[in-house]
Scaffold this motif. Structure first.
Motif, PDB file in Angstrom:
ATOM      1  N   ILE A  93       0.858  -1.188   0.000  1.00 47.94           N
ATOM      2  CA  ILE A  93       0.000   0.000   0.000  1.00 47.94           C
ATOM      3  C   ILE A  93       0.892   1.235   0.000  1.00 47.94           C
ATOM      4  O   ILE A  93       1.826   1.332   0.800  1.00 47.94           O
ATOM      5  CB  ILE A  93      -0.929   0.021   1.237  1.00 47.94           C
ATOM      6  N   LYS A  94       0.584   2.180  -0.899  1.00 46.23           N
ATOM      7  CA  LYS A  94       1.317   3.448  -0.949  1.00 46.23           C
ATOM      8  C   LYS A  94       0.302   4.578  -0.943  1.00 46.23           C
ATOM      9  O   LYS A  94      -0.649   4.569  -1.723  1.00 46.23           O
ATOM     10  CB  LYS A  94       2.189   3.542  -2.199  1.00 46.23           C
ATOM     11  N   VAL A  95       0.520   5.555  -0.073  1.00 43.32           N
ATOM     12  CA  VAL A  95      -0.344   6.728   0.010  1.00 43.32           C
ATOM     13  C   VAL A  95       0.545   7.960  -0.108  1.00 43.32           C
ATOM     14  O   VAL A  95       1.510   8.112   0.644  1.00 43.32           O
ATOM     15  CB  VAL A  95      -1.144   6.752   1.335  1.00 43.32           C
ATOM     16  N   ARG A  96       0.207   8.866  -1.034  1.00 41.06           N
ATOM     17  CA  ARG A  96       0.935  10.115  -1.219  1.00 41.06           C
ATOM     18  C   ARG A  96      -0.067  11.262  -1.123  1.00 41.06           C
ATOM     19  O   ARG A  96      -0.665  11.685  -2.115  1.00 41.06           O
ATOM     20  CB  ARG A  96       1.636  10.169  -2.574  1.00 41.06           C
ATOM     21  N   GLY A  97      -0.286  11.723   0.094  1.00 43.97           N
ATOM     22  CA  GLY A  97      -1.229  12.818   0.320  1.00 43.97           C
ATOM     23  C   GLY A  97      -2.638  12.403  -0.035  1.00 43.97           C
ATOM     24  O   GLY A  97      -3.035  11.257   0.134  1.00 43.97           O
ATOM     25  N   ASN A  98      -3.409  13.378  -0.538  1.00 49.21           N
ATOM     26  CA  ASN A  98      -4.779  13.054  -0.944  1.00 49.21           C
ATOM     27  C   ASN A  98      -4.891  12.907  -2.458  1.00 49.21           C
ATOM     28  O   ASN A  98      -5.978  12.839  -2.997  1.00 49.21           O
ATOM     29  CB  ASN A  98      -5.740  14.126  -0.436  1.00 49.21           C
ATOM     30  N   ARG A  99      -3.753  12.822  -3.153  1.00 41.65           N
ATOM     31  CA  ARG A  99      -3.763  12.717  -4.605  1.00 41.65           C
ATOM     32  C   ARG A  99      -3.512  11.308  -5.119  1.00 41.65           C
ATOM     33  O   ARG A  99      -3.935  10.957  -6.202  1.00 41.65           O
ATOM     34  CB  ARG A  99      -2.716  13.656  -5.200  1.00 41.65           C
ATOM     35  N   LEU A 100      -2.803  10.456  -4.344  1.00 43.73           N
ATOM     36  CA  LEU A 100      -2.420   9.148  -4.858  1.00 43.73           C
ATOM     37  C   LEU A 100      -2.543   8.096  -3.762  1.00 43.73           C
ATOM     38  O   LEU A 100      -2.054   8.284  -2.651  1.00 43.73           O
ATOM     39  CB  LEU A 100      -0.965   9.181  -5.357  1.00 43.73           C
ATOM     40  N   ALA A 101      -3.215   7.022  -4.088  1.00 47.77           N
ATOM     41  CA  ALA A 101      -3.295   5.846  -3.210  1.00 47.77           C
ATOM     42  C   ALA A 101      -3.179   4.615  -4.106  1.00 47.77           C
ATOM     43  O   ALA A 101      -3.881   4.500  -5.101  1.00 47.77           O
ATOM     44  CB  ALA A 101      -4.592   5.823  -2.432  1.00 47.77           C
ATOM     45  N   SER A 102      -2.278   3.708  -3.749  1.00 41.37           N
ATOM     46  CA  SER A 102      -2.025   2.516  -4.551  1.00 41.37           C
ATOM     47  C   SER A 102      -2.092   1.280  -3.658  1.00 41.37           C
ATOM     48  O   SER A 102      -1.535   1.263  -2.566  1.00 41.37           O
ATOM     49  CB  SER A 102      -0.639   2.631  -5.195  1.00 41.37           C
ATOM     50  N   LEU A 103      -2.780   0.260  -4.136  1.00 40.50           N
ATOM     51  CA  LEU A 103      -2.914  -1.002  -3.407  1.00 40.50           C
ATOM     52  C   LEU A 103      -2.608  -2.134  -4.373  1.00 40.50           C
ATOM     53  O   LEU A 103      -3.185  -2.209  -5.459  1.00 40.50           O
ATOM     54  CB  LEU A 103      -4.328  -1.139  -2.847  1.00 40.50           C
ATOM     55  N   LYS A 104      -1.682  -3.027  -3.988  1.00 39.04           N
ATOM     56  CA  LYS A 104      -1.282  -4.135  -4.856  1.00 39.04           C
ATOM     57  C   LYS A 104      -1.266  -5.431  -4.046  1.00 39.04           C
ATOM     58  O   LYS A 104      -0.622  -5.497  -3.004  1.00 39.04           O
ATOM     59  CB  LYS A 104       0.096  -3.852  -5.438  1.00 39.04           C
ATOM     60  N   PHE A 105      -1.981  -6.456  -4.526  1.00 33.72           N
ATOM     61  CA  PHE A 105      -2.004  -7.779  -3.910  1.00 33.72           C
ATOM     62  C   PHE A 105      -1.288  -8.762  -4.822  1.00 33.72           C
ATOM     63  O   PHE A 105      -1.369  -8.653  -6.039  1.00 33.72           O
ATOM     64  CB  PHE A 105      -3.438  -8.285  -3.706  1.00 33.72           C
ATOM     65  N   SER A 106      -0.636  -9.742  -4.220  1.00 38.64           N
ATOM     66  CA  SER A 106      -0.019 -10.805  -5.010  1.00 38.64           C
ATOM     67  C   SER A 106       0.032 -12.090  -4.196  1.00 38.64           C
ATOM     68  O   SER A 106      -0.057 -12.070  -2.972  1.00 38.64           O
ATOM     69  CB  SER A 106       1.392 -10.407  -5.460  1.00 38.64           C
ATOM     70  N   LEU A 107       0.161 -13.194  -4.900  1.00 35.48           N
ATOM     71  CA  LEU A 107       0.330 -14.513  -4.288  1.00 35.48           C
ATOM     72  C   LEU A 107       1.750 -14.957  -4.602  1.00 35.48           C
ATOM     73  O   LEU A 107       2.017 -15.458  -5.701  1.00 35.48           O
ATOM     74  CB  LEU A 107      -0.691 -15.510  -4.834  1.00 35.48           C
ATOM     75  N   PRO A 108       2.689 -14.783  -3.653  1.00 35.35           N
ATOM     76  CA  PRO A 108       4.099 -15.034  -3.965  1.00 35.35           C
ATOM     77  C   PRO A 108       4.473 -16.490  -4.164  1.00 35.35           C
ATOM     78  O   PRO A 108       5.530 -16.784  -4.700  1.00 35.35           O
ATOM     79  CB  PRO A 108       4.840 -14.444  -2.768  1.00 35.35           C
ATOM     80  N   ARG A 109       3.640 -17.411  -3.754  1.00 36.83           N
ATOM     81  CA  ARG A 109       3.953 -18.818  -3.997  1.00 36.83           C
ATOM     82  C   ARG A 109       2.665 -19.599  -4.222  1.00 36.83           C
ATOM     83  O   ARG A 109       1.580 -19.157  -3.873  1.00 36.83           O
ATOM     84  CB  ARG A 109       4.762 -19.416  -2.846  1.00 36.83           C
ATOM     85  N   GLU A 110       2.811 -20.790  -4.795  1.00 35.09           N
ATOM     86  CA  GLU A 110       1.646 -21.620  -5.072  1.00 35.09           C
ATOM     87  C   GLU A 110       1.077 -22.198  -3.781  1.00 35.09           C
ATOM     88  O   GLU A 110       1.817 -22.491  -2.835  1.00 35.09           O
ATOM     89  CB  GLU A 110       2.026 -22.772  -5.997  1.00 35.09           C
ATOM     90  N   THR A 111      -0.224 -22.389  -3.751  1.00 35.17           N
ATOM     91  CA  THR A 111      -0.877 -22.997  -2.610  1.00 35.17           C
ATOM     92  C   THR A 111      -0.623 -24.499  -2.621  1.00 35.17           C
ATOM     93  O   THR A 111      -0.801 -25.155  -3.644  1.00 35.17           O
ATOM     94  CB  THR A 111      -2.394 -22.734  -2.650  1.00 35.17           C
ATOM     95  N   ASN A 112      -0.213 -25.035  -1.475  1.00 40.61           N
ATOM     96  CA  ASN A 112      -0.002 -26.481  -1.328  1.00 40.61           C
ATOM     97  C   ASN A 112      -1.178 -27.050  -0.563  1.00 40.61           C
ATOM     98  O   ASN A 112      -1.446 -26.634   0.554  1.00 40.61           O
ATOM     99  CB  ASN A 112       1.284 -26.763  -0.559  1.00 40.61           C
ATOM    100  N   GLU A 113      -1.867 -27.992  -1.160  1.00 43.17           N
ATOM    101  CA  GLU A 113      -2.953 -28.690  -0.486  1.00 43.17           C
ATOM    102  C   GLU A 113      -2.685 -30.185  -0.592  1.00 43.17           C
ATOM    103  O   GLU A 113      -2.582 -30.721  -1.695  1.00 43.17           O
ATOM    104  CB  GLU A 113      -4.305 -28.335  -1.093  1.00 43.17           C
ATOM    105  N   ILE A 114      -2.574 -30.822   0.547  1.00 45.36           N
ATOM    106  CA  ILE A 114      -2.247 -32.252   0.583  1.00 45.36           C
ATOM    107  C   ILE A 114      -3.320 -32.964   1.394  1.00 45.36           C
ATOM    108  O   ILE A 114      -3.634 -32.545   2.513  1.00 45.36           O
ATOM    109  CB  ILE A 114      -0.859 -32.479   1.213  1.00 45.36           C
ATOM    110  N   PHE A 115      -3.866 -34.035   0.856  1.00 43.15           N
ATOM    111  CA  PHE A 115      -4.843 -34.872   1.553  1.00 43.15           C
ATOM    112  C   PHE A 115      -4.375 -36.312   1.458  1.00 43.15           C
ATOM    113  O   PHE A 115      -4.012 -36.775   0.387  1.00 43.15           O
ATOM    114  CB  PHE A 115      -6.230 -34.727   0.918  1.00 43.15           C
ATOM    115  N   SER A 116      -4.372 -36.990   2.592  1.00 43.91           N
ATOM    116  CA  SER A 116      -3.999 -38.406   2.564  1.00 43.91           C
ATOM    117  C   SER A 116      -4.898 -39.204   3.488  1.00 43.91           C
ATOM    118  O   SER A 116      -5.403 -38.685   4.481  1.00 43.91           O
ATOM    119  CB  SER A 116      -2.535 -38.589   2.992  1.00 43.91           C
ATOM    120  N   ALA A 117      -5.108 -40.461   3.142  1.00 45.37           N
ATOM    121  CA  ALA A 117      -5.900 -41.385   3.956  1.00 45.37           C
ATOM    122  C   ALA A 117      -5.246 -42.746   3.886  1.00 45.37           C
ATOM    123  O   ALA A 117      -4.750 -43.152   2.837  1.00 45.37           O
ATOM    124  CB  ALA A 117      -7.334 -41.463   3.462  1.00 45.37           C
ATOM    125  N   ARG A 118      -5.220 -43.437   5.009  1.00 46.88           N
ATOM    126  CA  ARG A 118      -4.667 -44.795   5.013  1.00 46.88           C
ATOM    127  C   ARG A 118      -5.353 -45.618   6.070  1.00 46.88           C
ATOM    128  O   ARG A 118      -5.893 -45.098   7.036  1.00 46.88           O
ATOM    129  CB  ARG A 118      -3.154 -44.785   5.225  1.00 46.88           C
TER     130      ARG A 118
END
Length: 118
Positions: A93-118
């Motif tokens: 998030i970047k805010v520069r007074g009342n003229r500029l506001a910036s918001l950036k989202f990202s997913l820096p790595r892949e989601t790991n989902e593991i399911f096991s049954a035995r």
């Protein structure tokens, strides 16, 4: 631990049928961040830089067992299942007074989902 149960049922053969279940879960959340504010006292204009990263991790383990006890011997079946998920979210998030506001989202790595049954 969210589940801990045991139930014994008499069977028609006269032997006890034992049913049990246990379940445990754990949640871990890591938060990283930095906040920088510069020049506020000089020109009275708000300048803020915020960077944050959230890393949630969840693990759930469930174990179920069904057994018959014949006094001198016993038999049974056991089921173990677990689930694990891991992900991350990053925000800038970047805010520069009342003229500029910036918001950036990202997913820096892949989601790991593991399911096991035995």
């Amino acid at each position: 631990m969210f589940l801990d149960s045991k139930y014994v049922v008499p069977s028609s053969a006269g032997l006890p049928l034992s049913l049990s279940a246990t379940g445990a879960a754990s949640i871990n959340i890591k938060l990283y961040g930095s906040l920088a504010s510069a020049g506020f006292s000089k020109d009275k204009e708000l300048q803020v830089d915020l960077s944050a990263e959230i890393e949630p991790t969840v693990s759930v383990d469930v174990t179920g067992e069904m057994s018959v006890d014949a006094f001198y011997a016993g038999t049974g079946i056991k089921l173990k299942a677990n689930m694990f998920t891991d992900s991350a979210v990053k925000a800038d998030i970047k805010v520069r007074g009342n003229r500029l506001a910036s918001l950036k989202f990202s997913l820096p790595r892949e989601t790991n989902e593991i399911f096991s049954a035995r």
